[in-house]
Design a protein around this motif. Structure first.
Motif, PDB file in Angstrom:
ATOM      1  N   GLU A 139     110.569 -11.076   3.965  1.00 30.92           N
ATOM      2  CA  GLU A 139     109.961 -11.116   5.112  1.00 30.92           C
ATOM      3  C   GLU A 139     109.480  -9.558   5.719  1.00 30.92           C
ATOM      4  OE1 GLU A 139     111.891 -14.918   7.691  1.00 30.92           O
ATOM      5  OE2 GLU A 139     111.920 -12.740   8.468  1.00 30.92           O
ATOM      6  N   LYS A 140     110.524  -8.702   5.446  1.00 29.87           N
ATOM      7  CA  LYS A 140     110.292  -7.231   5.790  1.00 29.87           C
ATOM      8  C   LYS A 140     109.284  -6.649   4.602  1.00 29.87           C
ATOM      9  CE  LYS A 140     113.611  -4.575   7.077  1.00 29.87           C
ATOM     10  NZ  LYS A 140     113.336  -4.368   8.458  1.00 29.87           N
ATOM     11  N   PHE A 141     109.578  -6.954   3.486  1.00 30.33           N
ATOM     12  CA  PHE A 141     108.699  -6.482   2.480  1.00 30.33           C
ATOM     13  C   PHE A 141     106.967  -6.992   2.645  1.00 30.33           C
ATOM     14  CE2 PHE A 141     106.811  -6.388  -1.791  1.00 30.33           C
ATOM     15  CZ  PHE A 141     107.408  -4.869  -2.383  1.00 30.33           C
ATOM     16  N   LEU A 142     106.988  -8.110   2.820  1.00 30.33           N
ATOM     17  CA  LEU A 142     105.640  -8.739   3.102  1.00 30.33           C
ATOM     18  C   LEU A 142     104.950  -7.933   4.515  1.00 30.33           C
ATOM     19  CD1 LEU A 142     103.499 -10.889   2.501  1.00 30.33           C
ATOM     20  CD2 LEU A 142     104.865 -12.580   4.099  1.00 30.33           C
ATOM     21  N   LYS A 143     105.863  -7.696   5.370  1.00 29.10           N
ATOM     22  CA  LYS A 143     104.992  -7.150   6.674  1.00 29.10           C
ATOM     23  C   LYS A 143     104.892  -5.836   6.145  1.00 29.10           C
ATOM     24  CE  LYS A 143     106.512  -6.025  11.494  1.00 29.10           C
ATOM     25  NZ  LYS A 143     107.499  -6.105  12.442  1.00 29.10           N
ATOM     26  N   ASP A 144     105.721  -4.919   5.649  1.00 28.31           N
ATOM     27  CA  ASP A 144     105.478  -3.578   5.315  1.00 28.31           C
ATOM     28  C   ASP A 144     104.333  -3.413   4.312  1.00 28.31           C
ATOM     29  OD1 ASP A 144     107.252  -2.942   6.963  1.00 28.31           O
ATOM     30  OD2 ASP A 144     108.573  -2.353   5.550  1.00 28.31           O
ATOM     31  N   SER A 145     103.854  -4.538   3.469  1.00 29.84           N
ATOM     32  CA  SER A 145     102.968  -4.426   2.488  1.00 29.84           C
ATOM     33  C   SER A 145     101.616  -4.226   2.881  1.00 29.84           C
ATOM     34  CB  SER A 145     102.925  -5.860   1.667  1.00 29.84           C
ATOM     35  OG  SER A 145     102.165  -6.978   2.338  1.00 29.84           O
ATOM     36  N   GLY A 146     101.218  -4.620   4.064  1.00 27.01           N
ATOM     37  CA  GLY A 146      99.880  -4.465   4.760  1.00 27.01           C
ATOM     38  C   GLY A 146      99.095  -5.785   4.449  1.00 27.01           C
ATOM     39  N   LEU A 147      99.554  -6.649   3.802  1.00 28.61           N
ATOM     40  CA  LEU A 147      98.666  -8.032   3.456  1.00 28.61           C
ATOM     41  C   LEU A 147      98.470  -8.580   4.743  1.00 28.61           C
ATOM     42  CD1 LEU A 147     100.199  -9.562   0.256  1.00 28.61           C
ATOM     43  CD2 LEU A 147      97.819  -9.325   0.887  1.00 28.61           C
ATOM     44  N   PRO A 148      97.471  -9.115   5.342  1.00 26.43           N
ATOM     45  CA  PRO A 148      97.411 -10.497   6.239  1.00 26.43           C
ATOM     46  C   PRO A 148      98.338 -11.452   5.956  1.00 26.43           C
ATOM     47  CG  PRO A 148      95.387  -9.444   5.638  1.00 26.43           C
ATOM     48  CD  PRO A 148      96.098  -9.106   4.560  1.00 26.43           C
ATOM     49  N   HIS A 149      99.227 -11.725   6.934  1.00 27.46           N
ATOM     50  CA  HIS A 149     100.090 -12.514   6.639  1.00 27.46           C
ATOM     51  C   HIS A 149     100.560 -13.540   7.486  1.00 27.46           C
ATOM     52  CE1 HIS A 149     102.909  -9.604   7.980  1.00 27.46           C
ATOM     53  NE2 HIS A 149     103.831 -10.443   8.229  1.00 27.46           N
ATOM     54  N   ILE A 150     101.137 -14.805   7.302  1.00 32.41           N
ATOM     55  CA  ILE A 150     101.844 -15.575   8.222  1.00 32.41           C
ATOM     56  C   ILE A 150     103.476 -16.153   7.856  1.00 32.41           C
ATOM     57  CG2 ILE A 150     102.016 -17.690   9.908  1.00 32.41           C
ATOM     58  CD1 ILE A 150      98.992 -17.837   9.367  1.00 32.41           C
ATOM     59  N   ALA A 164      97.185  -6.014  -4.657  1.00 36.99           N
ATOM     60  CA  ALA A 164      96.311  -5.252  -5.570  1.00 36.99           C
ATOM     61  C   ALA A 164      95.039  -6.117  -6.043  1.00 36.99           C
ATOM     62  CB  ALA A 164      97.087  -4.986  -6.698  1.00 36.99           C
ATOM     63  N   MET A 165      95.196  -7.513  -5.855  1.00 43.95           N
ATOM     64  CA  MET A 165      93.965  -8.473  -6.213  1.00 43.95           C
ATOM     65  C   MET A 165      93.035  -8.507  -5.042  1.00 43.95           C
ATOM     66  SD  MET A 165      94.413  -9.124  -9.519  1.00 43.95           S
ATOM     67  CE  MET A 165      93.467 -10.694  -9.911  1.00 43.95           C
ATOM     68  N   GLY A 166      93.498  -8.126  -3.857  1.00 44.60           N
ATOM     69  CA  GLY A 166      92.576  -8.267  -2.599  1.00 44.60           C
ATOM     70  C   GLY A 166      92.634  -9.583  -1.926  1.00 44.60           C
ATOM     71  N   VAL A 167      93.846 -10.248  -2.092  1.00 41.78           N
ATOM     72  CA  VAL A 167      94.152 -11.543  -1.369  1.00 41.78           C
ATOM     73  C   VAL A 167      93.975 -11.416   0.180  1.00 41.78           C
ATOM     74  CG1 VAL A 167      95.963 -13.243  -0.717  1.00 41.78           C
ATOM     75  CG2 VAL A 167      95.180 -12.794  -3.249  1.00 41.78           C
ATOM     76  N   GLN A 168      93.146 -12.122   0.740  1.00 39.05           N
ATOM     77  CA  GLN A 168      92.907 -11.967   2.105  1.00 39.05           C
ATOM     78  C   GLN A 168      94.210 -12.650   3.248  1.00 39.05           C
ATOM     79  OE1 GLN A 168      90.134 -10.319   3.536  1.00 39.05           O
ATOM     80  NE2 GLN A 168      90.287  -9.835   1.089  1.00 39.05           N
ATOM     81  N   LYS A 169      94.914 -13.486   2.570  1.00 33.74           N
ATOM     82  CA  LYS A 169      95.998 -14.037   3.640  1.00 33.74           C
ATOM     83  C   LYS A 169      97.162 -14.652   2.528  1.00 33.74           C
ATOM     84  CE  LYS A 169      92.964 -15.739   7.208  1.00 33.74           C
ATOM     85  NZ  LYS A 169      92.495 -17.006   8.075  1.00 33.74           N
ATOM     86  N   TYR A 170      98.331 -14.542   3.220  1.00 36.93           N
ATOM     87  CA  TYR A 170      99.739 -14.800   2.502  1.00 36.93           C
ATOM     88  C   TYR A 170     100.371 -15.570   3.602  1.00 36.93           C
ATOM     89  CZ  TYR A 170     103.476 -14.456  -0.964  1.00 36.93           C
ATOM     90  OH  TYR A 170     104.347 -14.382  -1.925  1.00 36.93           O
ATOM     91  N   VAL A 171     100.936 -16.760   2.971  1.00 30.89           N
ATOM     92  CA  VAL A 171     101.790 -17.551   3.879  1.00 30.89           C
ATOM     93  C   VAL A 171     103.092 -17.654   3.241  1.00 30.89           C
ATOM     94  CG1 VAL A 171     102.236 -19.783   5.117  1.00 30.89           C
ATOM     95  CG2 VAL A 171      99.957 -18.956   4.889  1.00 30.89           C
ATOM     96  N   PHE A 172     104.152 -17.191   3.784  1.00 28.89           N
ATOM     97  CA  PHE A 172     105.417 -17.239   3.323  1.00 28.89           C
ATOM     98  C   PHE A 172     106.354 -18.038   4.233  1.00 28.89           C
ATOM     99  CE2 PHE A 172     109.777 -15.221   3.341  1.00 28.89           C
ATOM    100  CZ  PHE A 172     110.280 -15.475   1.931  1.00 28.89           C
ATOM    101  N   TYR A 173     107.079 -18.911   3.494  1.00 34.66           N
ATOM    102  CA  TYR A 173     108.076 -19.864   4.224  1.00 34.66           C
ATOM    103  C   TYR A 173     109.611 -19.358   4.033  1.00 34.66           C
ATOM    104  CZ  TYR A 173     104.172 -23.557   4.526  1.00 34.66           C
ATOM    105  OH  TYR A 173     103.272 -24.171   4.648  1.00 34.66           O
ATOM    106  N   SER A 174     110.071 -19.121   5.183  1.00 33.93           N
ATOM    107  CA  SER A 174     111.516 -18.445   5.094  1.00 33.93           C
ATOM    108  C   SER A 174     112.437 -19.905   5.950  1.00 33.93           C
ATOM    109  CB  SER A 174     111.486 -17.041   5.940  1.00 33.93           C
ATOM    110  OG  SER A 174     112.722 -16.726   5.922  1.00 33.93           O
ATOM    111  N   ILE A 175     113.596 -19.215   6.226  1.00 34.56           N
ATOM    112  CA  ILE A 175     114.600 -19.855   6.730  1.00 34.56           C
ATOM    113  C   ILE A 175     115.022 -19.441   8.052  1.00 34.56           C
ATOM    114  CG2 ILE A 175     116.751 -20.848   6.562  1.00 34.56           C
ATOM    115  CD1 ILE A 175     116.675 -20.535   3.665  1.00 34.56           C
ATOM    116  N   HIS A 176     115.229 -20.397   9.099  1.00 34.68           N
ATOM    117  CA  HIS A 176     115.503 -19.934  10.557  1.00 34.68           C
ATOM    118  C   HIS A 176     116.933 -19.574  10.566  1.00 34.68           C
ATOM    119  CE1 HIS A 176     115.913 -20.291  14.728  1.00 34.68           C
ATOM    120  NE2 HIS A 176     116.823 -21.116  14.840  1.00 34.68           N
TER     121      HIS A 176
END
Length: 398
Positions: free
Chosen positions: A210-221, A180-192
């Protein structure tokens, strides 16, 4: 793996729901968390699963996806500098290394820190800006994102709080708000291997996020991690030096530990590579180690034997089942679930050649566990020797 329970595992209640943000409607139905070995199973998912094992689950009455939660049309606002970064979880083992690396590389770093009796003054001393907010209180999040280009999410819940409060509901609110705030990139640390263990609450939550972030449309890693070298100091090195018990299991689990400084460095290399946006990366150290191999290395570097107490995996399984009979021991059962995974015949490692090639990194630049522990023991033993010498010089005899 030594029987050291992850601090972030805790009881998971079933009465929460993501906070509604301006980006779109949040689900109206309450969430519940269930697992293969418990009466409840997570029913909140970005998308319906194609199979049962290792997936997120939807209750028929619940309809939720990140796209609908972040579908607002945003008008152009004030441009933000690409160097403006918000680090969430900045006081943790990984978070503080991310902050240091960002500052060293010239980023303008803002740290989201929960209000606490002992303020995180070391972050300010380094040159970062500290803002108080709490993922368990979503209404405090939006102000922290003003003027932010990139969010780096290193946060996890405290031992005393329900795992779902921060690691699921808090992260959903953070992702929605970032969109909503227009953040351009989002980095999320997960577990192998988080997608392979739906019976472990933290790993299942990481996979659903991971799935929620992917479906959000945010440019992410999304970056999956295997293990931190720093965690081995308190787990093995310090107990050996202090002649205390070192706890372990009889399972042949192998983990490719990585120095959090290397993780932070690779993260910023990935951030600068637009071809990596949207990808899932896994970071692993040069070699996977068993518990017995790590203990033997520490013994050799410390110059003394370890007092090892071995807990059979069968005992962990029995204890985990027993604790499920009591509501007030659910958090113990959740911790044992994670310990059982780490105590199984599993390898927490992946080949890194393709990742190094993608990032343009030479494998020789990544620190080994031998070098990391050697540096630690060399420094600590020298300090102990110096303290002993100073003590003799200041002794007073009557």
């Amino acid at each position: 793996m030594a029987f050291r329970l992850p601090a972030q595992l805790a009881t998971v209640p079933s009465n929460g729901h993501p906070h509604q943000l301006a980006a779109g409607p949040a689900p109206s139905s309450s969430l519940s968390w269930r697992r293969n070995l418990a009466p409840h199973l997570p029913l909140f998912s970005p998308s319906p699963p194609s199979s049962v094992s290792g997936k997120c689950y939807l209750r028929p009455a619940v309809s939720c996806n990140a796209a609908s939660a972040a579908a607002a049309n945003l008008a152009p606002g004030t441009p933000v500098r690409p160097t403006s970064v918000l680090v969430v979880g900045a006081t943790g083992t990984l978070g503080r290394q991310v902050v240091r690396r960002a500052l060293d590389e010239g980023y303008e770093v803002r740290c989201l820190v929960r209000p606490r009796p002992a303020p995180a003054d070391f972050l300010r001393d380094w040159g970062a800006t500290v803002v108080n907010a709490d993922l368990s209180r979503p209404e405090t999040i939006p102000a922290t994102l003003v003027g932010i280009h990139t969010v780096i999410d290193c946060a996890t819940g405290r031992p005393e709080e329900p795992i779902k409060t921060v690691d699921w509901e808090g992260k959903v609110a953070l992702i929605q708000c970032a969109k909503a705030m227009g953040v351009q990139k989002y980095v999320f640390y997960s577990i192998h291997n988080c997608d392979k263990h739906p019976e472990v609450p933290l790993m299942e939550i990481k996979y659903c996020t991971e799935k929620f972030l992917k479906d959000s449309g945010l440019p992410h890693i999304t970056i999956r991690l295997c293990g931190f070298m720093q965690g081995l100091i308190g787990q093995y090195a310090v107990p050996i030096l202090e002649d205390k018990s070192v706890w372990g299991t009889d399972a042949p689990t192998r983990i490719a530990y990585m120095d959090t400084q290397d993780i932070a460095r690779l993260t910023f290399i990935a951030l600068r590579n637009e071809q990596i946006i949207g990808k899932l990366l896994t970071f692993a150290g040069p070699r996977a180690w068993t518990t017995q191999e790590v203990i033997a290395l520490c013994e050799r570097l410390a110059g003394q034997d370890a007092n090892v107490t071995t807990v059979p995996v069968s005992v962990l399984r029995f204890t985990r089942q027993l604790t499920r009979f009591f509501e007030w021991t659910n958090d113990v059962a959740d911790r044992l679930a994670f310990s059982e995974v780490l105590s199984s015949d599993t390898v927490f490692s992946v080949p890194m050649a393709e990742t190094y090639s993608l990032l343009g990194v030479d494998q020789k630049e990544i620190g080994s566990l031998e070098k990391y522990l050697q540096d630690y023991f060399t420094n600590i033993l020298k300090k102990l020797k110096d303290l002993k010498a100073q003590s003799k010089q200041t002794d007073i005899y009557f």
